[in-house]
Design a protein around this motif. Structure first.
Motif, PDB file in Angstrom:
ATOM      1  N   VAL A  36      -5.480   3.120 -10.555  1.00 34.26           N
ATOM      2  CA  VAL A  36      -6.169   2.531  -9.419  1.00 34.26           C
ATOM      3  C   VAL A  36      -6.583   1.113  -9.804  1.00 34.26           C
TER       4      VAL A  36
ATOM      5  N   TRP B 170     -13.359   0.276   0.246  1.00 33.17           N
ATOM      6  CA  TRP B 170     -11.981   0.761   0.198  1.00 33.17           C
ATOM      7  C   TRP B 170     -11.426   0.821   1.617  1.00 33.17           C
TER       8      TRP B 170
ATOM      9  N   SER C  86      -6.110   8.437  -1.284  1.00 28.97           N
ATOM     10  CA  SER C  86      -5.960   8.511  -2.731  1.00 28.97           C
ATOM     11  C   SER C  86      -7.096   9.314  -3.358  1.00 28.97           C
TER      12      SER C  86
ATOM     13  N   SER D 235      -7.339   5.280   3.364  1.00 26.23           N
ATOM     14  CA  SER D 235      -6.917   5.702   2.032  1.00 26.23           C
ATOM     15  C   SER D 235      -7.032   7.221   1.879  1.00 26.23           C
TER      16      SER D 235
ATOM     17  N   VAL E 200      -9.053   6.990  -5.727  1.00 31.85           N
ATOM     18  CA  VAL E 200     -10.037   6.154  -5.042  1.00 31.85           C
ATOM     19  C   VAL E 200     -11.276   6.972  -4.698  1.00 31.85           C
TER      20      VAL E 200
ATOM     21  N   ASP F  34      -7.041  -1.318  -4.725  1.00 33.01           N
ATOM     22  CA  ASP F  34      -7.358  -0.061  -4.043  1.00 33.01           C
ATOM     23  C   ASP F  34      -8.824   0.018  -3.661  1.00 33.01           C
TER      24      ASP F  34
ATOM     25  N   ARG G  47       0.828  -1.209   0.000  1.00 28.99           N
ATOM     26  CA  ARG G  47       0.000   0.000   0.000  1.00 28.99           C
ATOM     27  C   ARG G  47       0.858   1.254   0.000  1.00 28.99           C
TER      28      ARG G  47
ATOM     29  N   ARG H 261       2.251   1.718  -3.496  1.00 28.10           N
ATOM     30  CA  ARG H 261       1.208   2.177  -4.412  1.00 28.10           C
ATOM     31  C   ARG H 261       0.874   3.639  -4.152  1.00 28.10           C
ATOM     32  N   ALA H 262       0.821   4.039  -2.866  1.00 30.45           N
ATOM     33  CA  ALA H 262       0.522   5.432  -2.540  1.00 30.45           C
ATOM     34  C   ALA H 262       1.611   6.355  -3.060  1.00 30.45           C
TER      35      ALA H 262
END
Length: 282
Positions: A95, A263, A269, A267, A272, A144, A81, A84-85
């Motif tokens: 995503v 989700w 994002s 998060s 997202v 995600d 995670r 990915r972030a």
């Protein structure tokens, strides 16, 4: 306790053999044995019963194996995670949306179209998976967002928004005596249909005991139904995928199925958030 020590112990506990565990870890056996001994001294507990012929877990070792697996899974999920972030923050990734193969096809298509129309849209990778796997993919950082379905999937620890709710139908081979019925009762499905229900895999990949065929996905399931090997109660949306050799009979008393978008609650994002907003506006 270090992550390295946990990995060493889990390998030995799963293999129940120091030589195989050392080979799996890519290290020599003596330092592995010393590492396990140091861990036992630090914890003040015997984790493994050793003899010249066998290695066995103690009660304390069984507890550490269970907790150690969970801890290592959490560390790996945090790593995925975080990476990915970081990529998302620099615009290097899109995503990932996890969904059960063969489920929510029409809803998914509308969602992807609605999100793509947004000016801030990024690429969406659709990760198709087997029944019940979406939540795992989301929790361990490989996805995600995910489309989940109540009452079948667990929502524990996730943020969710409901998207649609529908009834269920009994899917039968065309020509079956029940194919002309206006409805069926869920309690009578197996008896009236005269065919066994399918067996889906458990979380560990094994199948429960029973007379029905083992099924991995909806494509395989529908083919088995058309061959007269099984029947199944499925969400109403499955009608869109039924060929002429299959019939759907409503099952009014079956639990309604609600599709949600889920989700991770932590998060941050924007992609997202945008995807969730597009889903809730459908």
């Amino acid at each position: 306790m270090e992550t390295r020590e946990l990995r060493y112990f889990v390998a030995v506990a799963e293999e129940l053999h120091f030589g195989r565990a050392a080979q799996r870890l890519g290290i020599a056996q003596p330092p592995l044995s010393r590492a396990i001994s140091r861990l036992e001294r630090r914890l003040g507990a015997t984790l493994l019963e050793r003899s010249s012929r066998a290695v066995a877990l103690t009660e304390a070792g069984s507890v550490l194996l269970r907790e150690g697996r969970a801890a290592l899974d959490a560390v790996e999920a945090a790593d995925r995670r975080t990476r990915r972030a970081a990529r998302a923050a620099t615009g290097q990734s899109g995503v990932v949306l996890a969904t059960k193969a063969g489920a929510s096809g029409e809803l998914l298509a509308k969602l992807l179209d609605a999100y793509a129309a947004r000016p801030d849209a990024v690429a969406v990778d659709v990760l198709l998976c087997g029944p019940g796997q979406q939540g795992t993919l989301l929790r361990d950082g490989r996805a995600d967002v995910a489309l989940l379905h109540t009452p079948f999937d667990s929502m524990a620890g996730l943020d969710t928004e409901e998207l649609e709710t529908m009834g269920q139908v009994l899917v039968l081979p065309a020509g079956h005596p029940l194919s002309g019925a206006t409805s069926a009762r869920s309690a009578d499905v197996g008896t009236l249909a005269g065919l066994p229900m399918p067996r889906w895999p458990l979380p560990d990949g094994t199948y429960p005991e029973g007379p029905g065929p083992e099924v991995r996905d909806h494509t395989q399931l529908l083919q088995l139904i058309s061959l007269g090997r099984t029947v199944a109660v499925l969400p109403e949306s499955c009608r869109a995928h039924l060929s002429s050799d299959l019939v759907a009979v409503p099952v009014p008393d079956a639990p309604q199925v609600t599709t949600v978008i889920a989700w991770q609650p932590h998060s941050r994002s924007r992609a997202v958030a945008g995807l969730v907003e597009a889903a809730t506006r459908l």
